[in-house]
Every structure is written in structure tokens, then in C-alpha cells.
Design an enzyme around this catalytic site. Structure first.
Site: not given
Ligand code: MG
Length: 307
Positions: A17-18, A210, A212, A243, A252
Site C-alpha cells: 500500500r504505502d 510509521h 518515512h 504520499c 518509508n
Molecule cells: Mg506513509
């Protein structure tokens, strides 16, 4: 707060996903499923597999339903679908293959508006409603607070504000509350302070983090968070990511680098580093470039990770 090193954390792979959501080149559904399969093979037991967002705004996630329809149902593996609103939650629940809904609220008004068309306060209410929808459907619900450490439009974000948001979210009884450094501006001292405060405010609800690596502090922030009591850590294979709604957001923290660091430091992640490195080399071919992760580019170092 006295820093303590836990014996284990829960690792969440967010690469499908990310990691991919901001990639310009569309990755095939088959390759996304192969990334998920390889993550499971490497030991991941919680995987953020896709998001249910407007495909016009995030074209890479347009195949969310197809990905979910083909997910390998593996004992002990929990799939997370990220959702930003009730419509997304309905779509995610309707797949019938997800185990968790991940909701997002945002710590600043301007980023909340860019990310999901709401004020920060409205995003908290909406995240709580999504958790309730997940629970009503027999799924788990969790919430991440985006831009917890800084906003791309407003700058500094007040720690008091994030703690207050986490406290409000805790009332919905999510399985965990996440703090996301969406744009990679956090430093380890900030992380240690805020994680400790949120752990104290929402315990026994686990705190997830989370990070980055936009400015090189990602891996240090993971360490600070784990020592401050975060028990769930996100990372993306290869260190891909960004993002779509945050200008300049970059990768990430890389799964390989996080698993290497924590494993060397005696914190069990349940992950097999060798398999992650192999998966990195596969993903680099799919993306047709060298990936930001560092460990996969370095010589192997004697290392035993017990899963
Ligand atoms: Mg993120």
C-alpha cells in the site's frame, strides 16, 4: 521515562500500500500479489495490502478489489485495508478477505483537508466511525494519526494536540493507535517524548509507529519509538513510498533495514532477513531501479534471526 528494549515487536509490512501508492508506473495486480506472497514467506503476519480510495486521485490503488479477491488466505496472516471514509470502509468490508480496517485521521487541518477533505477534528470523528464499522462487520479496526510529527503545510504539530487526539480515538477501542511521520520530519527525541506520552494516555491499547526516511532520521526514529514503548512497527520492502497528498514525502523506512537493526539489537520481529533481501532484489527488477533500502545493497553479515 527510562528507555527499555523490548524482546519483540509486531512487524507490519506496508509495502503493497504505502510503498507503491505514490509510484508513477502502475504495478500489475500479479506483482502486488507476489509482493504480498513474498512478505508472508519472509515472516510478515500483518500486511497492509491496499487502500480503498478514489482511483482518480491514487491510480496505483485502482485494483484494490482485484488484489483483495486474490489474497492467499494463510493461517495467522492478517490483511489490512486502508480506508479514508465510510464509502471506502464499505468497499473494504465487501471484499470479504480483509481482517482489519486501517483508518486515518490527521493532526493538522490543512493536511487533513488535502488528504481527506476534512478538518482534523472531523477526521477523528470519521476514523472512530470507521473503527465502529469494522467492529460491526466482525473485523478489527485501527487508527493512524497522520502528520503526528509535522505537517507539510502548517509546520510544527503540537504534541498536546496529538495526545488529545489519541485519547479521543481510544474511546472507539481500536486494536491499536498509530503515530505516522507522514513527511519524514521527526527526530528521535521528539519520537521518544510523543510515543511515551501516547502510550501513557491510551494504554493498554498498543501504539504503532510509521516512519518515512525523507531526511535520514527514519531508522533512528524506529529505535527511539521501540524504546519508548511502541510495540508495532510499520516498514515497506525496499524503502519505497511517498504520499500523494504531501509534497516531497519520500520513502518509508525499509523493511530490510528495520529488521536488520532490530534483529541485531535483540528485538525479535519474526522476519527472515535473507528472504527480505531476496524479495528486495525481485522488487528492484519489477520497479526497474535500485531501491532506497540499504541492507540489501550491503554484503551479508553473520546474522541469526529466530522467527
Ligand atoms: Mg506513509
Amino acid at each position: 521515562m527510562i528507555p527499555t528494549t523490548p524482546g519483540a515487536i509486531t512487524f507490519v509490512e506496508v509495502g503493497p500500500r504505502d510503498g507503491l501508492q505514490n509510484e508513477k508506473t502502475l504495478v500489475s495486480t500479479a506483482d502486488k500479489l507476489e509482493l504480498i506472497r513474498r512478505s508472508i514467506d519472509a515472516g510478515a503476519r500483518r500486511i497492509e495490502v491496499t487502500s480503498f480510495v478514489n482511483p482518480k486521485r491514487v491510480p496505483q490503488m485502482a485494483d484494490a478489489d482485484d488484489v483483495c479477491a486474490a489474497l492467499p488466505q494463510t493461517e495467522g496472516v492478517s490483511y489490512i485495508g486502508l480506508v479514508l471514509n465510510a464509502r471506502g470502509a464499505e468497499r473494504a468490508i465487501a471484499t470479504g478477505t480483509l481482517h482489519e480496517l486501517g483508518a486515518v485521521c490527521v493532526a493538522s487541518d490543512r493536511f487533513a483537508m488535502a488528504n481527506q477533505g476534512q478538518t482534523s477534528d472531523e477526521s477523528v470523528d470519521s476514523a472512530k466511525a470507521i473503527v465502529a464499522m469494522a467492529q460491526a462487520a466482525g473485523l478489527k479496526g485501527q487508527v493512524t494519526i497522520g502528520a503526528s510529527f509535522g505537517c507539510p503545510f502548517e509546520g510544527e504539530v503540537s504534541e498536546d494536540r496529538v495526545v488529545a487526539m489519541a485519547t479521543r480515538l481510544a474511546a472507539a477501542n481500536p486494536i491499536e493507535i498509530g503515530l505516522a511521520d507522514t513527511i519524514g520530519v521527526a527526530d528521535p527525541a521528539h519520537v521518544a517524548r510523543l510515543v511515551a506520552r501516547v502510550v501513557e494516555a491510551v494504554g493498554p491499547i498498543p501504539v504503532r509507529v510509521h516512519f518515512h526516511n525523507t531526511r535520514g532520521t527514519g531508522i533512528a526514529n524506529v529505535w527511539a519509538a521501540v524504546q519508548a514503548g511502541a510495540s508495532v512497527v510499520d516498514a515497506a520492502l525496499g524503502g519505497l513510498g511517498g504520499c500523494p497528498f504531501a509534497p516531497g514525502a519520500a520513502g518509508n523506512v525499509a523493511s530490510e533495514d528495520v529488521v536488520y537493526m532490530l534483529g541485531r539489537a535483540g528485538v525479535n520481529t519474526g522476519m527472515d532477513l535473507g528472504k527480505l533481501v531476496e524479495a528486495n532484489h525481485w522488487l528492484a527488477k519489477v520497479m526497474d531501479r535500485k531501491l532506497p533500502a540499504m541492507v540489501a545493497q550491503a554484503p551479508a553479515f553473520p546474522f541469526i534471526q529466530t522467527a
